[in-house]
Design a protein around this motif. Structure first.
Motif, mmCIF file in Angstrom:
data_model
loop_
_atom_site.group_PDB
_atom_site.id
_atom_site.type_symbol
_atom_site.label_atom_id
_atom_site.label_comp_id
_atom_site.label_asym_id
_atom_site.label_seq_id
_atom_site.Cartn_x
_atom_site.Cartn_y
_atom_site.Cartn_z
ATOM 1 N N GLU A 38 86.493 -14.705 -52.146
ATOM 2 C CA GLU A 38 85.263 -14.137 -51.581
ATOM 3 C C GLU A 38 85.306 -12.617 -51.618
ATOM 4 O O GLU A 38 86.277 -12.006 -51.178
ATOM 5 C CB GLU A 38 85.071 -14.620 -50.139
ATOM 6 N N PRO A 63 84.947 -12.025 -45.854
ATOM 7 C CA PRO A 63 84.029 -12.182 -44.710
ATOM 8 C C PRO A 63 84.566 -11.519 -43.444
ATOM 9 O O PRO A 63 85.768 -11.596 -43.156
ATOM 10 C CB PRO A 63 83.927 -13.700 -44.542
ATOM 11 N N THR A 64 83.680 -10.876 -42.713
ATOM 12 C CA THR A 64 84.057 -10.269 -41.441
ATOM 13 C C THR A 64 84.226 -11.355 -40.384
ATOM 14 O O THR A 64 83.833 -12.508 -40.593
ATOM 15 C CB THR A 64 82.978 -9.284 -40.977
ATOM 16 N N GLU A 65 84.788 -10.968 -39.249
ATOM 17 C CA GLU A 65 84.949 -11.933 -38.164
ATOM 18 C C GLU A 65 83.593 -12.467 -37.710
ATOM 19 O O GLU A 65 83.460 -13.645 -37.412
ATOM 20 C CB GLU A 65 85.698 -11.300 -36.980
ATOM 21 N N GLU A 66 82.583 -11.601 -37.680
ATOM 22 C CA GLU A 66 81.269 -12.063 -37.234
ATOM 23 C C GLU A 66 80.700 -13.103 -38.196
ATOM 24 O O GLU A 66 80.101 -14.096 -37.768
ATOM 25 C CB GLU A 66 80.280 -10.902 -37.099
ATOM 26 N N VAL A 67 80.913 -12.897 -39.481
ATOM 27 C CA VAL A 67 80.450 -13.876 -40.467
ATOM 28 C C VAL A 67 81.142 -15.223 -40.228
ATOM 29 O O VAL A 67 80.501 -16.284 -40.239
ATOM 30 C CB VAL A 67 80.714 -13.376 -41.898
ATOM 31 N N LEU A 68 82.456 -15.177 -39.984
ATOM 32 C CA LEU A 68 83.193 -16.419 -39.715
ATOM 33 C C LEU A 68 82.714 -17.064 -38.421
ATOM 34 O O LEU A 68 82.572 -18.293 -38.340
ATOM 35 C CB LEU A 68 84.696 -16.127 -39.648
ATOM 36 N N HIS A 69 82.452 -16.237 -37.409
ATOM 37 C CA HIS A 69 81.943 -16.777 -36.142
ATOM 38 C C HIS A 69 80.600 -17.486 -36.344
ATOM 39 O O HIS A 69 80.361 -18.560 -35.774
ATOM 40 C CB HIS A 69 81.774 -15.644 -35.124
ATOM 41 N N ARG A 70 79.753 -16.878 -37.140
ATOM 42 C CA ARG A 70 78.434 -17.487 -37.368
ATOM 43 C C ARG A 70 78.562 -18.793 -38.158
ATOM 44 O O ARG A 70 77.762 -19.716 -37.980
ATOM 45 C CB ARG A 70 77.507 -16.486 -38.062
ATOM 46 N N ARG A 71 79.540 -18.884 -39.027
ATOM 47 C CA ARG A 71 79.775 -20.139 -39.739
ATOM 48 C C ARG A 71 80.199 -21.235 -38.753
ATOM 49 O O ARG A 71 79.758 -22.392 -38.854
ATOM 50 C CB ARG A 71 80.850 -19.952 -40.814
#
Length: 438
Positions: free
Chosen positions: A377, A381-389
């Motif tokens: 990738e 991905p940022t932590e926020e992107v992972l959180h949203r996933r």
């Protein structure tokens, strides 16, 4: 080297020794000329002569013979020796296997192609050192295990994990590389003592700070359901805080040792051990609460001791069992999210009774999960992107698309690998979920 030959590490180190007839001068010299004194770990730099008429001080290891004194010894030290008529003589120091660090030993005996990644790291659980050897190091496993055993006096057994964690009970096969054939562990954590068979239950010593963090968020008198409790790393410390816990695990071995740990740590009044399927427990959680409350007549009674005027006073306490569940803990990061659909309709059957309870609280879920991403990738991905996933997965599994992202609290527990972070996600169960028609 296929078998450990400790004699291979015997060396003689050529040094220079300074002999003092006045013991008081030794302290003066070592204080004022500290850089000229031998500073090797595990090696004493002050040597008493057998007849105790003089004391020897070993000089810096860079000084290998007397002819180098003018070049390698400080001017201050040279002047001190001349002024005090100090005797200087050659000295041979025996260095044995005990002197060398484990990394130095492994670097000396493993093939040269492995020297950049010597496998000296391990996790300690009780008396066991646990390694995860890569395939290329497995032929040297017993050699590595013996070195680790030799260099760590508190370790009695060294094991290597053989395969991935079994999906049902989170256990894994292992081989003993060195030491005793004893895999029954006693591990102290969170001011509690835990006993278990390391091969038959899941335990991760790296999670002790996470256990402490979550338990600190519980208040005395809270009611917690620990759905995948293992041998009790959350439940038992919570019980010591007078938190009421229904502590469950599907693995019969975990259940067996959980019971023993509850007794061993004297939290029987607050922690009830259970051996159920986690899905069944979630579905039946409210009836289990009612049953537990009924069995205890609605209160937990316990005693504490207090010293007063040199005498011990026994104090009686009562904690009311709450009529609601404060927390669910779901410590199964590989698959805990998949259990979230079971919360749909858990209170529907009891809705009319629950609506009569003043200040009824809906439970907070603490679920653990991995959110692995591809190393390809770009950008990462940022932590926020992972959180949203993770948030999207939770919405889908619970079939609850009104649960806002902002209602979720994320805590990064650790990175299992660079692309596999582990999170604890906490959120309050929505009313529409728990009262949903099944």
């Amino acid at each position: 080297m296929q078998e450990l030959d400790r004699s291979f590490f015997h060396r003689k180190l050529s040094l220079v020794i300074a002999y003092f007839h006045d013991p008081k001068k030794v302290g003066t010299f070592t204080k004022n000329c500290s850089k000229d004194v031998l500073r090797l770990k595990k090696i004493k730099n002050i040597i008493k002569d057998e007849n105790v008429t003089k004391i020897g001080v070993l000089l810096n290891e860079n000084l290998s013979n007397i002819n180098e004194i003018s070049e390698k010894l400080s001017i201050k030290a040279q002047e001190f020796f001349e002024q005090e008529n100090i005797e200087l003589e050659p000295y041979e120091l025996d260095i044995t296997y005990d002197f060398w660090k484990s990394e130095e030993i492994l670097s000396a005996i493993l093939p040269e192609k492995f020297l950049d990644e010597v496998p000296s790291g391990f996790t300690i659980t009780g008396h066991i050192a646990h390694l995860n050897l890569r395939d290329e190091f497995k032929p040297y496993g017993k050699l590595i295990g013996q070195v680790i055993l030799d260099k760590n006096p508190n370790i009695k057994t060294v094991v290597n994990k053989l395969d991935s964690i079994h999906s049902v009970y989170r256990t894994f096969d292992m081989e003993i590389l060195a030491g005793e054939n004893n895999l029954i562990v006693e591990q102290r954590e969170s001011n509690c003592l835990f006993k278990f068979d390391f091969t038959k239950v899941y335990w991760n010593s790296r999670l002790h700070t996470e256990h402490d963090r979550l338990v600190k968020s519980f208040k005395e008198g809270d009611l917690v359901i620990d759905v995948m409790a293992g041998v009790g790393p959350f439940s038992v410390p919570a019980g010591k805080k007078n938190v009421i816990v229904l502590s469950n695990d599907l693995n019969p071995e975990s259940y067996k040792y959980m019971q023993e740990n509850i007794t061993k740590n004297k939290v029987e009044k607050f922690v009830k051990p259970m051996n159920e399927d986690g899905r069944v427990l979630i579905r039946e959680c409210y009836s289990e609460l009612l049953k537990f409350s009924q069995d205890n007549n609605g209160v937990i009674k316990y005693q504490s001791k207090k010293r007063k005027n040199k005498e011990e006073e026994i104090i009686e306490h009562e904690i009311k069992i709450p009529k609601h569940i404060n927390h669910f803990v779901m410590n199964l990061p590989d698959s805990a999210l998949e259990f979230l659909n079971e919360y749909n309709g858990i209170f529907t059957k009891y809705k009319s009774d629950i609506e009569k309870i003043q200040n009824f609280e809906f439970p907070t879920i603490h679920t653990y999960c991995f959110e692995k991403f591809s190393p390809d990738e770009n950008p990462e991905p940022t932590e926020e992107v992972l959180h949203r996933r993770v948030h999207a997965k939770i919405q889908k599994i619970m079939d609850c698309y009104t649960l806002p992202f902002e209602a979720l609290s994320f805590h990064t527990v650790r990175k299992v690998s660079p692309t596999k972070p582990m999170f604890c996600v906490s959120f309050k169960l929505p009313k529409e979920v728990v009262f949903r028609d099944s």
